[in-house]
Structures are given as C-alpha cells and as structure tokens.
Enzyme design. Structure first.
Site, PDB file in Angstrom:
ATOM      1  N   CYS A   1      -4.406  -4.101  -7.321  1.00 11.24           N
ATOM      2  CA  CYS A   1      -5.112  -5.312  -6.861  1.00 11.24           C
ATOM      3  C   CYS A   1      -4.406  -5.874  -5.639  1.00 11.24           C
ATOM      4  CB  CYS A   1      -5.167  -6.335  -7.976  1.00 11.24           C
ATOM      5  SG  CYS A   1      -3.549  -6.776  -8.599  1.00 11.24           S
TER       6      CYS A   1
ATOM      7  N   GLU B   1      -8.377 -12.941 -13.324  1.00 15.87           N
ATOM      8  CA  GLU B   1      -7.593 -12.306 -12.245  1.00 15.87           C
ATOM      9  C   GLU B   1      -8.442 -11.150 -11.737  1.00 15.87           C
ATOM     10  OE1 GLU B   1      -4.592 -13.224 -11.115  1.00 15.87           O
ATOM     11  OE2 GLU B   1      -3.956 -14.650 -12.657  1.00 15.87           O
TER      12      GLU B   1
HETATM   13  P1  NAD Z   1     -13.904  -3.812 -14.697  1.00 15.58           P
HETATM   14  O1  NAD Z   1     -14.340  -5.192 -14.361  1.00 15.58           O
HETATM   15  O2  NAD Z   1     -14.878  -2.711 -14.570  1.00 15.58           O
HETATM   16  O3  NAD Z   1     -13.388  -3.758 -16.219  1.00 15.58           O
HETATM   17  C1  NAD Z   1     -12.346  -4.582 -16.676  1.00 15.58           C
HETATM   18  C2  NAD Z   1     -12.434  -4.728 -18.188  1.00 15.58           C
HETATM   19  O4  NAD Z   1     -13.605  -5.473 -18.525  1.00 15.58           O
HETATM   20  C3  NAD Z   1     -12.546  -3.416 -18.951  1.00 15.58           C
HETATM   21  O5  NAD Z   1     -11.703  -3.473 -20.080  1.00 15.58           O
HETATM   22  C4  NAD Z   1     -14.011  -3.383 -19.364  1.00 15.58           C
HETATM   23  O6  NAD Z   1     -14.275  -2.624 -20.520  1.00 15.58           O
HETATM   24  C5  NAD Z   1     -14.270  -4.846 -19.622  1.00 15.58           C
HETATM   25  N1  NAD Z   1     -15.670  -5.267 -19.614  1.00 15.58           N
HETATM   26  C6  NAD Z   1     -16.727  -4.675 -18.977  1.00 15.58           C
HETATM   27  N2  NAD Z   1     -17.851  -5.392 -19.211  1.00 15.58           N
HETATM   28  C7  NAD Z   1     -17.512  -6.439 -19.987  1.00 15.58           C
HETATM   29  C8  NAD Z   1     -18.242  -7.523 -20.553  1.00 15.58           C
HETATM   30  N3  NAD Z   1     -19.552  -7.692 -20.341  1.00 15.58           N
HETATM   31  N4  NAD Z   1     -17.566  -8.424 -21.296  1.00 15.58           N
HETATM   32  C9  NAD Z   1     -16.240  -8.299 -21.513  1.00 15.58           C
HETATM   33  N5  NAD Z   1     -15.505  -7.278 -21.006  1.00 15.58           N
HETATM   34  C10 NAD Z   1     -16.127  -6.361 -20.257  1.00 15.58           C
HETATM   35  O7  NAD Z   1     -12.611  -3.549 -13.820  1.00 15.58           O
HETATM   36  P2  NAD Z   1     -11.821  -2.176 -13.632  1.00 15.58           P
HETATM   37  O8  NAD Z   1     -12.622  -1.250 -12.789  1.00 15.58           O
HETATM   38  O9  NAD Z   1     -11.313  -1.710 -14.948  1.00 15.58           O
HETATM   39  O10 NAD Z   1     -10.542  -2.670 -12.803  1.00 15.58           O
HETATM   40  C11 NAD Z   1     -10.454  -2.669 -11.406  1.00 15.58           C
HETATM   41  C12 NAD Z   1     -10.607  -4.076 -10.883  1.00 15.58           C
HETATM   42  O11 NAD Z   1      -9.595  -4.908 -11.434  1.00 15.58           O
HETATM   43  C13 NAD Z   1     -10.435  -4.150  -9.370  1.00 15.58           C
HETATM   44  O12 NAD Z   1     -11.406  -5.010  -8.840  1.00 15.58           O
HETATM   45  C14 NAD Z   1      -9.050  -4.765  -9.217  1.00 15.58           C
HETATM   46  O13 NAD Z   1      -8.856  -5.454  -8.008  1.00 15.58           O
HETATM   47  C15 NAD Z   1      -9.006  -5.680 -10.386  1.00 15.58           C
HETATM   48  N6  NAD Z   1      -7.628  -6.021 -10.716  1.00 15.58           N
HETATM   49  C16 NAD Z   1      -7.197  -7.294 -10.480  1.00 15.58           C
HETATM   50  C17 NAD Z   1      -5.876  -7.633 -10.750  1.00 15.58           C
HETATM   51  C18 NAD Z   1      -5.361  -9.032 -10.498  1.00 15.58           C
HETATM   52  O14 NAD Z   1      -4.262  -9.348 -10.943  1.00 15.58           O
HETATM   53  N7  NAD Z   1      -6.085  -9.873  -9.787  1.00 15.58           N
HETATM   54  C19 NAD Z   1      -5.010  -6.671 -11.271  1.00 15.58           C
HETATM   55  C20 NAD Z   1      -5.493  -5.384 -11.478  1.00 15.58           C
HETATM   56  C21 NAD Z   1      -6.810  -5.064 -11.218  1.00 15.58           C
END
Ligand code: NAD
Length: 472
Positions: free
Chosen positions: A262, A228
């Site tokens: 999001c 997502e």
């Molecule tokens: P991000 O991708 O930076 O981080 C998300 C998670 O991934 C964190 O817990 C992070 O520690 C982890 N992560 C980072 N590198 C990783 C790796 N190599 N392997 C596994 N896990 C790893 O996202 P963010 O900045 O925390 O969140 C914002 C983003 O989330 C925005 O793009 C937003 O649109 C999206 N979002 C989407 C939805 C949806 O339902 N589609 C909902 C909320 C947020």
C-alpha cells in the site's frame, strides 16, 4: 463452500479453502464473546505475558508459517521479514501498551469538589478483515493492540492467501487463554460480510471499493469502522535533491514486494533538470534487480504478481500509458515463468494525468516519472489525486523538504527516504481522502480505537449538601 486457491509461482490451483459459513461465523463470535470478559479482567501485564507465551509458540511454528506464506505469496524474503516483524510487534505492544492502559486514581478537576477518574472499557469483539499483500502482518497489525486493550478478535483474512491460517492456528491453540479470544475465519467476501453483522467494531485493510461496502455495512450496524485503503503515493524530487540517494530510495520504495505494498511509490514528480540524470541512475539501480523465480527463492528481489486478475490490471495500465504517448525507459512487460506472472521492474516517462498509471493504483513494480517546473507544480500534481495514503519528498535543503512535505495531502510523508512507516511505528497518522478513515493504526494512540472511554465523576465533599435546586 470450497474455493480453489492459485499458487502465484506455478499458476496452478493447488490448495482448497473451506469458507466459514454465516452460521460458523455466528458460533465463533458467540464463543469469543464468552471468552472476552475473563481476558479483559486480566491486567494488561498479564495479557502481555500470555502474548509472550504465544510468541514462543509462534517461533516454534516459524518454518511452517513462513513456508505457508511463501506458498501464498510466492516470495520468500518478504515472508520471513513479515514473520519477524510480527514477533517484534508483539514485543513492542507487550512493552508499551500496559502503561497506556493503566487507569490511575481520580484527578482533581477545575471544580473544587469534583474529581474525575478515567476508565477504558474494552470493545468486546473486534472484527479484522485483511488483504493478501502481507497476509500475516496485516491480519495482526490491528489485532495485537485490540487484544492488548482487552478485546476479543475475529480475523477474516484474504481468500487469496489462506495457507498460513492453519499453522498460525496451531500456534494460537498452544495458549488456551488466547485461543478463547482470538479466532481466524477463512473465507471470501461473504464470510467478511457475515462477520460485520457480529462484531462491535471493524478494522478493514483492503481496496477502496470493498472499503466502501464495509463502511456502509458498519454504518448500518452502528459500529465504528477503521478503514485502511488503497493509495497512489507520490514522490517529489525537488531542486537540490541528491540523485544517488533519491534513486536508491525510489528503487526500494517503488519495487519492494514487486510494488504490491500500500505504501509503494507509484508516481514521481522530478525537478526538470534532474529528470534525465535521475532516470539514468534509476535505470542502473533497477537494472540490478532480478526476479526470484529460480530454484532458490531467496535469490533475487522481485516476486511474482499475486494473481492473473492483478496482472490484467497492470497490463491495462501499461497499454493505456503507451497508447497515450508514454515512453518505456526499461521493463514494461509481464513475463510468464513456470506458470507464474512476473512484472519486469519498469520505468516510464512522458507521462501525464490522463493516464491510469498516474491516477489509479497499479500495485506493480512500475514507476512513472514526470518532469516539473518547480515545487508548486510538483505539489499541485501530487495533490491532484483521489488518494492520500503516504508520500515522499527529496531535497538536501531539509527546511524546504519539510515545507513541501507539510503541504502534501497524505497521512505520512517520508523525507529524503521512502515508505518509512514500514520500519517505524511511532508516527501517528491517518489516511487522507479515499485512502481511509478512522483513528491512527500507528503509534500508541492506536489503542484508543479499541476502548470506550468512561469518566467516573466524583463529588469529593461529603459535608456539602447536594441539593442543586436552590444552592447555586
Ligand atoms: P480487497 O478489498 O479485494 O479485499 C480485502 C478483504 O476484504 C479480503 O479479505 C476480502 O475477502 C474482504 N471482502 C471482500 N468483500 C467483502 C465484503 N463485501 N464485506 C467484507 N469483506 C469483504 O483488497 P485486496 O485486493 O485483498 O488488497 C489490496 C488492497 O489493499 C490494495 O488496494 C491496497 O492498497 C490495500 N492495502 C491497504 C493498506 C493500508 O494500510 N492502507 C495495506 C495493505 C493493502
């Protein structure tokens, strides 16, 4: 490893997170695997009872969890709402999941002597990796149906908002049967990457860039990945739309949680004759919004920007838009108040698709509006995007609104309102394009992601000679 965590209201690093090492991830996952068979052996109704016990424990820890979410995110009203939403979600899953999970007796098939029964086998261990923007809600949105389906769940929440984990864990510990199958592993990307090597499926919510890495790691591990990801949701305000209604809905859809959702509306295409009246109405509506930066954090509507890095992205989008000729109708600046960074509710016009603010996720209380000649142009521009999360269509002619909504390339389209997936769970949906991959997290079908379906095929005619080689 220790990580310093910034407070979004003060700008100070006032919390230290100790990240789970790969060894701790392995150990925790092994424990969860040991606990899972007993959990899966319970009936769905018994699992629901235990989740209800947990809801009681959660409510006893409400103040501590909401306070921690407030420290994590800097906004209070949304934190309280997030907590209440999770309590409602527990009730909903406890009520709705058991009938869906019921296997039932064998059914007669089209072959007269064959019956088939369904067995849904819970995926033993599901990994959840979640973002910062709704730390509690998004760490549990997939974990709850997975638990109801009989899986164990290991959650790796965002390192940007880790304070809520401790009080949440205290509530989980109050229900030992749940603590055996639900664990939180604090940490950053390395902890998430270690988790991916230990689980049987992953539910990831976050950015497209990380989602790609998670998808690749899941493919290597040969496990399903439900992704997502980000969006650039468009609103289409068609000829015949009600200006006041569109304005009120857009003000909410674009500005709630300071645009850090999001499902935020991040761009609007407006029937040209409606553009000026809508801008005037929106300026009034948005002018009423205030930062909740004072002593009383419930007083106001707009919280702080989560991080200095996110503020840099917002500034870059605003600078790029100004340099390419955008007009700032209101707002347009990031203010520093008490050490925190606060983005003014902003309306832009004279925008086009050469600008980052129209094509990349901004994640801020900023709404760019573009005048269009008609429905076809609005649709072409809205669909000219790498994202396809959700969107909105406004028109008092509901048939016309629905026809346009059907052609929008997005997983959920609100009609004459915005971001309705935030308040309604029944609408099954999938993300389009780079906004995600995998089965719906909304609706009862969400449970389907957490079971492997098995068919028990039974020859019911015990008088029949099953010597297949000559009898047919
Ligand atoms: P991000 O991708 O930076 O981080 C998300 C998670 O991934 C964190 O817990 C992070 O520690 C982890 N992560 C980072 N590198 C990783 C790796 N190599 N392997 C596994 N896990 C790893 O996202 P963010 O900045 O925390 O969140 C914002 C983003 O989330 C925005 O793009 C937003 O649109 C999206 N979002 C989407 C939805 C949806 O339902 N589609 C909902 C909320 C947020």
């Amino acid at each position: 490893m220790s990580l310093a965590v910034r407070n979004p209201r003060s700008g100070k690093e006032d919390y230290t997170l100790v990240a789970a090492t790969a060894d701790r991830v392995a150990e925790t996952c092994a424990q969860l695997r040991r606990g899972q068979p007993a959990w899966a052996a319970l009936t769905a109704a018994q699992r629901a009872q235990l989740l209800q016990q947990w809801k009681q424990a959660l409510q006893q820890h409400r103040d501590a969890i909401v306070a921690a979410l407030f420290a994590d995110t800097g906004r209070m009203n949304e934190s309280a709402m997030e907590f209440d939403t999770i309590c409602h979600a527990i009730d909903r899953w406890c009520r709705d999941a058991p009938p869906w999970l019921h296997s039932g007796p064998p059914q007669q098939t089209s072959v007269p002597f064959l019956a088939v029964a369904r067995q849904d086998v819970a995926i033993p261990l599901v990994g959840v990796i979640s973002p910062w923007n709704f730390p509690l809600l998004l760490s549990l949105i997939d974990a709850l149906p997975a638990l109801m389906a009989g899986c164990a769940v290991a959650v790796k929440p965002s390192e940007i908002t880790p304070r809520f984990i401790q009080p949440l864990q205290a509530s989980i510990a109050a229900v030992p049967a749940l603590a055996a199958v639900l664990a939180y592993l604090p940490g950053a990307g390395a902890t998430g990457a270690a988790l991916l090597e230990r689980v049987d499926a992953v539910c990831f919510t976050g950015s497209v860039a990380t989602g790609r890495k998670v998808g690749e790691a899941a493919a290597r591990a040969f496990i399903p990945a439900f992704l997502e990801l980000g969006g650039k949701d468009a609103a289409l305000v068609l000829e015949g739309a009600d200006i006041a209604r569109s304005s009120a809905a857009l003000a909410w859809g674009a500005m709630v949680n300071a645009g850090q959702s999001c499902l935020s509306i991040e761009r609007a295409y407006v029937h040209q004759p409606l553009l000026q009246p809508l801008l005037e109405h929106l300026s009034d509506d948005i002018g009423k919004l205030r930062f909740c930066a004072g002593e009383d954090p419930c007083d106001g509507e707009i919280g702080p920007i989560i991080s200095a890095r996110q503020a840099d992205i917002i500034r870059a989008h605003l600078d790029d838009a100004r340099a390419k000729g955008a007009t700032v109708v209101c707002g347009g600046e990031i203010e520093r108040i008490g050490g925190g960074l606060w983005c003014q509710p902003t309306l832009l016009t004279d925008v086009d698709h050469t600008m980052l603010v129209m094509t990349e996720e901004t994640f801020a209380p900023i709404l760019p509006l573009m005048g269009v000649g008609g429905d076809e142009q609005a649709l072409a521009l809205a669909n000219d995007s790498q994202f396809g999360l959700s969107g909105a269509v406004f028109c008092n002619d509901r048939d016309r609104a629905r026809a346009v909504a059907r052609r929008l390339q997005a997983g959920a389209v609100s009609i004459n309102d915005c971001a309705l997936t935030a308040i309604m769970h029944e609408g099954e949906k999938q993300a389009f394009k780079l906004s995600g991959m995998g089965g719906s997290r909304m609706g009862l079908v969400s449970l389907r992601r957490f079971v492997q379906r098995k068919a028990l095929l039974e020859n019911t005619d015990l008088t029949w000679d099953p010597w297949w080689f000559h009898s047919r």
